[in-house]
Design a protein around this motif. Structure first.
Motif, PDB file in Angstrom:
ATOM      1  N   ILE A 145       0.834  -1.204   0.000  1.00  0.00           N
ATOM      2  CA  ILE A 145       0.000   0.000   0.000  1.00  0.00           C
ATOM      3  C   ILE A 145       0.873   1.262   0.000  1.00  0.00           C
ATOM      4  CG2 ILE A 145      -2.016  -1.075   1.105  1.00  0.00           C
ATOM      5  CD1 ILE A 145      -1.128   0.156   3.743  1.00  0.00           C
ATOM      6  N   VAL A 146       2.172   1.078  -0.267  1.00  0.00           N
ATOM      7  CA  VAL A 146       3.072   2.227  -0.409  1.00  0.00           C
ATOM      8  C   VAL A 146       3.650   2.194  -1.819  1.00  0.00           C
ATOM      9  CG1 VAL A 146       3.706   2.391   2.033  1.00  0.00           C
ATOM     10  CG2 VAL A 146       4.998   0.863   0.537  1.00  0.00           C
ATOM     11  N   SER A 197       7.982  -7.125  -3.253  1.00  0.00           N
ATOM     12  CA  SER A 197       8.668  -6.663  -2.038  1.00  0.00           C
ATOM     13  C   SER A 197       8.784  -5.152  -2.069  1.00  0.00           C
ATOM     14  CB  SER A 197      10.081  -7.265  -1.961  1.00  0.00           C
ATOM     15  OG  SER A 197      10.036  -8.669  -2.066  1.00  0.00           O
ATOM     16  N   VAL A 198       9.017  -4.592  -0.887  1.00  0.00           N
ATOM     17  CA  VAL A 198       9.211  -3.150  -0.762  1.00  0.00           C
ATOM     18  C   VAL A 198      10.650  -2.924  -0.306  1.00  0.00           C
ATOM     19  CG1 VAL A 198       8.495  -1.059   0.480  1.00  0.00           C
ATOM     20  CG2 VAL A 198       6.780  -2.774  -0.178  1.00  0.00           C
ATOM     21  N   GLU A 199      11.388  -2.166  -1.109  1.00  0.00           N
ATOM     22  CA  GLU A 199      12.777  -1.840  -0.733  1.00  0.00           C
ATOM     23  C   GLU A 199      12.787  -0.429  -0.148  1.00  0.00           C
ATOM     24  OE1 GLU A 199      17.253  -1.548  -2.661  1.00  0.00           O
ATOM     25  OE2 GLU A 199      15.534  -1.811  -3.988  1.00  0.00           O
ATOM     26  N   ILE A 200      13.435  -0.274   0.994  1.00  0.00           N
ATOM     27  CA  ILE A 200      13.454   1.028   1.664  1.00  0.00           C
ATOM     28  C   ILE A 200      14.894   1.473   1.894  1.00  0.00           C
ATOM     29  CG2 ILE A 200      12.734   2.305   3.739  1.00  0.00           C
ATOM     30  CD1 ILE A 200      10.576   0.069   4.097  1.00  0.00           C
ATOM     31  N   ALA A 201      15.181   2.700   1.466  1.00  0.00           N
ATOM     32  CA  ALA A 201      16.474   3.331   1.812  1.00  0.00           C
ATOM     33  C   ALA A 201      16.287   3.939   3.196  1.00  0.00           C
ATOM     34  CB  ALA A 201      16.819   4.403   0.783  1.00  0.00           C
ATOM     35  N   THR A 202      17.065   3.483   4.153  1.00  0.00           N
ATOM     36  CA  THR A 202      16.827   3.880   5.541  1.00  0.00           C
ATOM     37  C   THR A 202      17.442   5.250   5.823  1.00  0.00           C
ATOM     38  OG1 THR A 202      18.833   2.814   6.327  1.00  0.00           O
ATOM     39  CG2 THR A 202      16.890   1.449   6.227  1.00  0.00           C
ATOM     40  N   ASP A 203      16.869   5.976   6.814  1.00  0.00           N
ATOM     41  CA  ASP A 203      17.458   7.273   7.186  1.00  0.00           C
ATOM     42  C   ASP A 203      18.218   7.191   8.510  1.00  0.00           C
ATOM     43  OD1 ASP A 203      15.504   7.245   9.153  1.00  0.00           O
ATOM     44  OD2 ASP A 203      14.235   8.745   8.199  1.00  0.00           O
ATOM     45  N   GLY A 204      18.196   6.010   9.138  1.00  0.00           N
ATOM     46  CA  GLY A 204      18.955   5.808  10.380  1.00  0.00           C
ATOM     47  C   GLY A 204      18.333   6.435  11.611  1.00  0.00           C
TER      48      GLY A 204
END
Ligand code: SF4
Ligand code: SF4
Length: 446
Positions: free
Chosen positions: A49-50, A97-104
């Motif tokens: 849903i994103v 799948s959903v790939e996310i670049a993390t912000d930490g």
């Protein structure tokens, strides 16, 4: 204290190799990217849903479905969605799948707050909302397990503290470091669901965990700590129910049919934590071990962390690994890429060199009967093997291939190293395909 020496029918005395028993859980931290598959449970896959470019927060729902037998999937990190598409998955192949670049920053979503419920229905809705699925391996949605079908009722909760696969110590460390939360979860389930009795089964090779749980539950006569024999596959659901209660789950039946529900130590703890904080299932304890790993450890890992980062955190490899497993050496799934992520039911990541990974050559069956003597499900593995190889659906049905729990005990004991687990999986596929074709044919003729 409960002590059971109820003897399992069959089983194997596998080497323990629990090198990380004394290794306290270390928080690994957040990798640069996570990959969160929409298939992490038995049942309907989730729909994302994103979309690419969205900002997401920890605990935010990334995917869900309207189906009952399913569970929502949450973001384990805060960051930006880098991609939504087909990506490698530990079960084999690619899934959405959903790939996310993390912000930490690990900023929590606004939905992460203490939960309240009015009744059992509300409570089970929250168990679903927590994203809980069986954390000991199978990935069955928690709210479905806790809600028996009409006609069945649960009078005992069995908490699985057995960890019978070699190498894996994640549950053992979890008990030692989170006993209070496990007991809170048990008491919550007992009171909300009206379950009068709980058994916590722990094998006799984990005396510190047994002692601690006994101390923590000494004031509660409704919680019994059961000492189990250290025998593989003691942690398998039907074996555990028998060892703790003496009840046998008949072939083709479920634990609820004998009044039992089995939950892993992590699962009961997660329920308590979710009600208290609202943080859903976004992290896992993973044992990283095997003779090709430089520093075997127990790690707390955010779900979606690629195996590459997990092994790197443990110092990398001593040599090029011949085999990488997600799960233990008896039931784990071999991986061909380090890009696959840790998912909800990952409890171990193992790497072996050629010496420990090379399978013994398969030779002809000598009809010694060892596989029959040791099968905990009392099947006839040699006949399942031959029926699957020949594609003989009638014999596969007759030899109850669908009851095989794929524990590998037969192969471990087989002098000819027959590939019986692979045969059983093939046999199940043959019967499932046949059933699907019959259903389709039936519909076409209707
Ligand atoms: S243990 Fe192996 S060799 Fe012995 S009967 Fe079973 S399949 Fe055949
Ligand atoms: S893998 Fe299947 S056939 Fe083999 S011992 Fe386990 S349950 Fe029995």
């Amino acid at each position: 204290m409960g002590l059971t020496m109820r003897k399992l029918a069959g089983g194997a005395r596998v080497p323990h190799r629990k090198w990380t028993s004394e290794a306290a859980i270390v928080k690994m931290g957040v990798p640069a990217r996570v990959i969160i598959p929409m298939v992490q449970h038995i049942g309907a896959p989730c729909e994302p849903i994103v979309k690419k470019g969205d900002t997401v927060l920890v605990g935010q729902i990334l995917g869900d479905t309207g189906q009952y037998v399913s569970a929502p999937i949450h973001s384990s990190v805060s960051g930006t969605v880098a991609n939504v598409g087909q990506m490698l998955y530990p079960g084999g192949g690619r899934v959405t799948s959903v790939e996310i670049a993390t912000d930490g920053l690990q900023r929590p979503h606004e939905s992460v707050r203490p939960q309240t419920y009015a009744d059992k229905k509300d409570f089970l809705g929250l168990v679903r909302a927590s994203g809980l699925v069986g954390l000991g391996g199978a990935g069955f949605p928690g709210h479905v397990k806790l809600n028996p079908p009409p006609g069945a009722s649960i009078d005992c909760l069995i908490v699985n503290g057995a960890e019978c696969e070699p190498y894996i110590t994640s549950d053992y460390r979890f008990i030692l470091e989170n006993a209070r939360s496990i007991v809170s979860g048990i008491k919550l389930l007992q009171s909300v669901l009206g379950i009068p009795k709980t058994y916590v089964g722990i094998e006799d090779n984990k005396p510190a965990a047994i002692k601690l749980m006994e101390e923590m539950t000494a004031d509660d006569r409704n919680i019994e700590i059961v000492t189990l024999r250290s025998l593989y596959p003691q942690g398998a659901e039907k074996m555990l129910i028998y060892s703790c209660t003496g009840r046998r789950v008949p072939p083709g039946k479920l634990p609820a049919d004998v009044g039992a529900v089995v939950m892993n130590v992590n699962s009961v703890s997660l329920i308590a934590e979710f009600m208290e904080t609202g943080m859903p299932l976004v992290k896992k304890i993973v044992t990283v071990s095997g003779n090709a790993v430089k520093k075997p450890m127990n790690l707390e890992v955010v779900i979606g962390t690629p195996l590459r980062d997990v092994f790197a955190f443990c110092g990398g490899f001593t040599t090029t690994p011949e085999k990488i497993l997600m799960g233990g050496p008896m039931m784990g799934i071999a991986q061909f890429s380090l890009d696959v992520p840790v998912i909800k039911n990952t409890n171990a990541a193992l790497a072996f060199d050629v010496k420990d990974a090379k399978p013994a050559p398969e030779t002809g069956c000598i009809r010694c009967g060892k596989c029959v003597d040791n099968c905990p499900m009392q099947l006839l593995p040699l006949f399942i093997n031959s029926a699957a190889v020949k594609g003989d659906a009638e014999r596969l049905k007759r030899f109850h291939v669908m009851d095989c729990i794929e524990c590998g005990t037969c192969v471990y004991n087989c002098p000819a190293k027959r590939r019986i687990v692979q045969s059983a999986r093939l046999g199940k596929d043959i019967l499932r395909n046949l059933a699907a074709a019959e259903k389709k044919g039936g519909r076409a003729n209707a």
